[in-house]
Write an enzyme that holds these catalytic residues in place. Structure first.
Site, PDB file in Angstrom:
ATOM      1  N   LYS A  98     -36.803  25.111   0.810  1.00  0.00           N
ATOM      2  CA  LYS A  98     -37.320  26.401   0.327  1.00  0.00           C
ATOM      3  C   LYS A  98     -38.139  27.076   1.428  1.00  0.00           C
ATOM      4  O   LYS A  98     -38.761  28.114   1.218  1.00  0.00           O
ATOM      5  CB  LYS A  98     -38.231  26.211  -0.892  1.00  0.00           C
ATOM      6  CG  LYS A  98     -37.529  25.921  -2.193  1.00  0.00           C
ATOM      7  CD  LYS A  98     -38.466  26.200  -3.387  1.00  0.00           C
ATOM      8  CE  LYS A  98     -39.289  25.023  -3.763  1.00  0.00           C
ATOM      9  NZ  LYS A  98     -40.044  25.223  -5.019  1.00  0.00           N
ATOM     10  N   LYS A 147     -40.831  25.817   2.544  1.00  0.00           N
ATOM     11  CA  LYS A 147     -42.231  25.575   2.191  1.00  0.00           C
ATOM     12  C   LYS A 147     -42.651  24.208   2.722  1.00  0.00           C
ATOM     13  O   LYS A 147     -41.881  23.255   2.673  1.00  0.00           O
ATOM     14  CB  LYS A 147     -42.395  25.529   0.662  1.00  0.00           C
ATOM     15  CG  LYS A 147     -42.462  26.865  -0.032  1.00  0.00           C
ATOM     16  CD  LYS A 147     -42.803  26.646  -1.522  1.00  0.00           C
ATOM     17  CE  LYS A 147     -43.270  27.909  -2.184  1.00  0.00           C
ATOM     18  NZ  LYS A 147     -43.707  27.719  -3.564  1.00  0.00           N
TER      19      LYS A 147
HETATM   20  N1  C2G Z   1     -47.111  31.065 -10.895  1.00  0.00           N
HETATM   21  C1  C2G Z   1     -47.758  31.973 -11.750  1.00  0.00           C
HETATM   22  N2  C2G Z   1     -48.774  32.724 -11.281  1.00  0.00           N
HETATM   23  C2  C2G Z   1     -49.195  32.597  -9.996  1.00  0.00           C
HETATM   24  C3  C2G Z   1     -48.573  31.679  -9.130  1.00  0.00           C
HETATM   25  C4  C2G Z   1     -47.513  30.905  -9.604  1.00  0.00           C
HETATM   26  O1  C2G Z   1     -47.371  32.106 -12.928  1.00  0.00           O
HETATM   27  N3  C2G Z   1     -50.234  33.378  -9.576  1.00  0.00           N
HETATM   28  C5  C2G Z   1     -45.991  30.276 -11.431  1.00  0.00           C
HETATM   29  C6  C2G Z   1     -44.675  30.556 -10.718  1.00  0.00           C
HETATM   30  O2  C2G Z   1     -44.050  31.723 -11.236  1.00  0.00           O
HETATM   31  C7  C2G Z   1     -43.891  29.279 -11.044  1.00  0.00           C
HETATM   32  C8  C2G Z   1     -44.989  28.202 -11.095  1.00  0.00           C
HETATM   33  O3  C2G Z   1     -46.247  28.905 -11.244  1.00  0.00           O
HETATM   34  O4  C2G Z   1     -43.298  29.395 -12.344  1.00  0.00           O
HETATM   35  C9  C2G Z   1     -45.028  27.345  -9.850  1.00  0.00           C
HETATM   36  O5  C2G Z   1     -45.142  28.203  -8.728  1.00  0.00           O
HETATM   37  P1  C2G Z   1     -44.686  27.614  -7.292  1.00  0.00           P
HETATM   38  O6  C2G Z   1     -45.303  26.284  -7.098  1.00  0.00           O
HETATM   39  O7  C2G Z   1     -44.881  28.691  -6.294  1.00  0.00           O
HETATM   40  O8  C2G Z   1     -43.122  27.376  -7.560  1.00  0.00           O
HETATM   41  P2  C2G Z   1     -41.887  28.035  -6.786  1.00  0.00           P
HETATM   42  O9  C2G Z   1     -42.048  27.862  -5.330  1.00  0.00           O
HETATM   43  O10 C2G Z   1     -41.721  29.380  -7.364  1.00  0.00           O
HETATM   44  O11 C2G Z   1     -40.707  27.019  -7.213  1.00  0.00           O
HETATM   45  O12 C2G Z   1     -36.377  25.884  -8.796  1.00  0.00           O
HETATM   46  C10 C2G Z   1     -37.485  26.745  -8.944  1.00  0.00           C
HETATM   47  C11 C2G Z   1     -38.512  26.553  -7.853  1.00  0.00           C
HETATM   48  O13 C2G Z   1     -38.791  25.177  -7.658  1.00  0.00           O
HETATM   49  C12 C2G Z   1     -39.788  27.319  -8.203  1.00  0.00           C
END
Ligand code: C2G
Length: 130
Positions: free
Chosen positions: A44, A46
């Protein structure tokens, strides 16, 4: 029992993550979090600050979370939904529309992201104070 699943990296856990997990759990009776592995994160683009094991232990300490499984690939979602008898897939609306194909297996819900907080923002804020 209504089973809910969500996916993510959950690095540098913050209240935006907790708000997502709280609302996801409130959609059912059991919440599974598929946590991105370090290898999947690399795909990703990341690099999480905390390792998969550290992130897993933090998530397992959250009362909204009932089970943590590894997220190794983009494609595992439909298999996970079948394997764990999932009723609802949930994720933040930064992914709105991206997982609509899962509607043939379960309900798909995109929850509003919590504004003004992100792991990236936390890292940048800490760097500027260093
Ligand atoms: N999130 C949120 N509000 C934020 C930050 C994050 O609601 N201010 C939510 C994201 O939308 C996600 C979850 O928290 O649903 C986890 O965020 P991340 O760890 O950034 O996940 P991401 O990189 O989006 O990975 O297959 C799907 C991916 O693995 C999602």
């Amino acid at each position: 029992m209504k089973r809910v699943i969500t996916y993510g990296t959950y690095d540098l856990l913050h209240y935006g993550h907790i708000e997502l997990l709280r609302r996801a759990r409130a959609l059912g009776d059991y919440l599974i979090v598929a946590l991105s592995t370090d290898e999947f994160n690399a795909g990703k683009g990341k690099k999480s600050y905390f390792s998969f094991e550290e992130r897993r232990r933090m998530l397992e300490a959250i009362r909204h979370v009932d089970l943590v499984i590894p997220e190794n690939t983009w494609e595992q979602k439909s298999e996970d939904i079948k394997l764990y008898h999932v009723d609802t897939f949930v994720i933040g609306d930064d992914w709105a529309g991206k997982f609509d194909e899962l509607k043939e297996h379960c309900e798909v819900v995109y929850l509003e992201r919590t504004p003004e907080i992100s792991t990236t923002q936390i890292k940048a804020g800490l760097a500027s104070k260093a």
